[in-house]
Structures are given as structure tokens and as C-alpha cells.
Design a protein around this motif. Sequence first.
Motif, short mmCIF file in Angstrom:
data_model
loop_
_atom_site.label_atom_id
_atom_site.label_comp_id
_atom_site.label_asym_id
_atom_site.label_seq_id
_atom_site.Cartn_x
_atom_site.Cartn_y
_atom_site.Cartn_z
N PHE A 1 52.81 21.24 28.38
CA PHE A 1 51.61 22.12 28.87
C PHE A 1 51.77 23.48 29.52
CE2 PHE A 1 49.51 18.19 27.58
CZ PHE A 1 48.15 18.66 27.06
N PHE A 2 53.08 23.60 30.01
CA PHE A 2 53.38 24.88 30.63
C PHE A 2 52.65 26.16 30.16
CE2 PHE A 2 56.80 25.56 27.70
CZ PHE A 2 56.91 26.71 27.72
N LEU A 3 52.69 26.26 29.06
CA LEU A 3 52.07 27.60 28.43
C LEU A 3 50.53 27.74 28.74
CD1 LEU A 3 53.83 27.80 25.18
CD2 LEU A 3 54.62 29.35 27.01
N ALA A 4 50.11 26.62 28.64
CA ALA A 4 48.47 26.67 28.88
C ALA A 4 48.39 26.75 30.47
CB ALA A 4 48.02 25.41 28.35
N HIS A 5 48.99 26.60 31.49
CA HIS A 5 48.77 26.35 32.91
C HIS A 5 48.24 27.65 33.36
CE1 HIS A 5 51.51 22.66 33.60
NE2 HIS A 5 50.19 22.38 33.17
N HIS A 6 48.96 28.75 33.15
CA HIS A 6 48.42 30.05 33.52
C HIS A 6 46.96 30.41 33.03
CE1 HIS A 6 48.80 34.41 34.73
NE2 HIS A 6 48.37 34.79 33.49
N LYS A 7 46.45 30.35 31.74
CA LYS A 7 45.22 30.25 31.21
C LYS A 7 44.26 29.89 31.84
CE LYS A 7 46.82 33.72 28.21
NZ LYS A 7 46.56 34.96 28.38
N LEU A 8 44.73 28.23 32.07
CA LEU A 8 43.76 27.44 32.75
C LEU A 8 43.21 27.88 34.16
CD1 LEU A 8 41.98 24.96 32.77
CD2 LEU A 8 43.87 23.45 33.40
N THR B 1 51.18 29.44 19.29
CA THR B 1 50.66 29.85 20.64
C THR B 1 49.44 29.42 20.88
OG1 THR B 1 51.77 31.94 20.46
CG2 THR B 1 49.80 32.02 21.80
N PHE B 2 48.48 29.26 19.32
CA PHE B 2 47.26 28.73 19.52
C PHE B 2 47.48 27.23 19.97
CE2 PHE B 2 44.09 26.28 17.55
CZ PHE B 2 42.89 26.62 17.98
N TYR B 3 48.26 26.74 19.35
CA TYR B 3 48.25 25.11 19.49
C TYR B 3 48.48 24.81 21.01
CZ TYR B 3 50.13 20.41 19.28
OH TYR B 3 50.33 18.93 19.40
N TYR B 4 49.62 25.40 21.62
CA TYR B 4 50.26 25.00 22.82
C TYR B 4 49.34 25.36 24.07
CZ TYR B 4 54.45 22.71 21.23
OH TYR B 4 55.18 21.82 20.77
N ARG B 5 48.54 26.80 23.93
CA ARG B 5 47.91 27.45 25.04
C ARG B 5 46.49 27.13 24.77
NH1 ARG B 5 50.42 33.64 25.62
NH2 ARG B 5 52.57 32.79 26.39
N ILE B 6 45.88 26.90 23.59
CA ILE B 6 44.43 26.54 23.46
C ILE B 6 44.00 25.03 23.17
CG2 ILE B 6 42.37 27.48 22.29
CD1 ILE B 6 43.62 30.28 22.24
N PHE B 7 44.66 24.78 21.75
CA PHE B 7 44.24 23.44 21.20
C PHE B 7 44.74 22.16 22.31
CE2 PHE B 7 45.01 19.55 18.90
CZ PHE B 7 43.97 19.19 18.52
N LEU B 8 45.72 22.28 22.56
CA LEU B 8 46.18 21.05 23.47
C LEU B 8 45.46 21.12 24.73
CD1 LEU B 8 50.00 20.59 23.26
CD2 LEU B 8 48.20 19.24 22.38
N LEU B 9 45.31 22.25 25.45
CA LEU B 9 44.68 22.46 26.68
C LEU B 9 43.13 21.96 26.48
CD1 LEU B 9 44.25 23.49 29.51
CD2 LEU B 9 43.94 25.90 28.57
N PHE B 10 42.40 22.36 25.82
CA PHE B 10 40.89 21.95 25.56
C PHE B 10 40.96 20.86 25.03
CE2 PHE B 10 40.50 26.75 26.05
CZ PHE B 10 39.62 26.80 26.66
#
Length: 243
Positions: A177-184, A5-14
Motif C-alpha cells: 500500500f505504499f503508493l497510497a499512503h501519501h494520498k491517504l 496507478t489507479f489500482y494501487y493508489r485508489i482501488f486498493l486503498l478505498f
Amino acid sequence: LQITTFYYRIFLLFSQLWNLENNCSYLHASAVGINGKSVVFSADSGVGKSALLFKLSKEKNFKFIADDLTLISENTKAFFQGRCLSVKPYHLSFFPFLKEKLKILMGSAQSLQWNIIKDDRLTFRIAPSDIFNEIREEAEIQSVIHLCNHNLDTFSIKEISVQELLQYITPIFTNEFFLAHHKLNILASLPNSPFISSVEMLKKTERVYATTFYNTRVRLVLVPYKSNPHDLYYFLKMEGCLN
């Protein structure tokens, strides 16, 4: 699960947002160095990027650059990533040398799991230095080979434009990046937010792709579904894609 979860939602995104600020981007691709240049193999998951790397690792003139996610820049370079290669159980039937490597590297508990379950969803991470003789930190991109499955039993290849390539690689990037789109988008919706929306991130990513590959040779290779990875290697070699 927390690490994933950290990798796909936070690390990859930022890290991707940082990449874009520095005229770079991730690309769902593997890359190898050859004759001072690099060849990039873009593809969706499961088409054969990693299997091709396992095959190329046995040839001394190929140097590892990246697997799965390659970092590229607008000055047409591909950069080394410290990410390990993913070995699946089905790879072992095609590449016996991996089986010997795993006997040494894999712990007893995981080895027992692989022998009992025999599920192709199992994954073992192997360091590039364990199978490649040399790692290349960066190299100018000589060509891009986009691999795509089709339902015929023959391989085929054709030259395509950069715009055609974007039509293939952009949706694959979006899926990564689909898991990160909502947070972004939540962050981007706040008043005076310094963050861009997922739509703007995608636009900037496409601009990096278009600039990076502007003068690069691009080819589409159609690969029979679940074909032998050795056949893909020999086809690419026959077509001059590995020079």
C-alpha cells in the motif's frame, strides 16, 4: 501505467478502508480450500505463492480461493477474489501444462513478445477457472503457512505465535500500500476529514489480523532462495501442511 496507478493508489486503498469498517482486511497471501476448510499461504512477492497454486491446481481435492491478495475476516474466514493468477516465463519450465494453456489463451502479439524477449518480468494473467477444477467462495481458515526465503539449501518449519506472524505480514502489507499512503495522509490531514491516517489504517489492519488468527495454527516455513517449487510442495505435504 494509468490502470496500475489507479489500482494501487485508489482501488486498493478505498476497498481496504471499506474492509476495515466491516471487520475484514486484505492479506498478502494465497489461499486454497481443502476438506471444507482453507489453508492460507502468506509471503512476500517472489517466494512461491503462485507457483504453489499452480502445483495444487493439478490435485482435484484443492479448490481455488485467492492468489496474491486474500480477503480475510475476523470470524476466521478467507474469501474468493476474482483476481487472476500471474504467470511468469520461469513458471513454464516447472509447469509444462501452463505452456499448453498459454498456447490457447495468449494472443499472437503477446506470444511473439514472450518468445523474443524471454524476460521474467513479463506477466500473463490467467483466470483461476482455467486451471482449477473448482472455486470456493469462502471457507473457514484452518491454518496459516508463512513462507520466507533464506540462504540455506534446506527447507525448515516451526510453529510460531500470532504476534510473530504479525511481525512478518504487517511490513509486507505496508509495502503493498505504499503508493497510497501519501494520498491517504493528505486526506486525513484536512479539517473534519472522515479519513483515517495511514498509521491508523495499519493499526486497524493489525487488529483484524490478530483477531482472525487468534485460534489458528500458524507455521513459518523457510524456503531456499530460488528453489524448485515442486520441492516446496513435497516438503509441505510431508509436514502435513496440505491436509
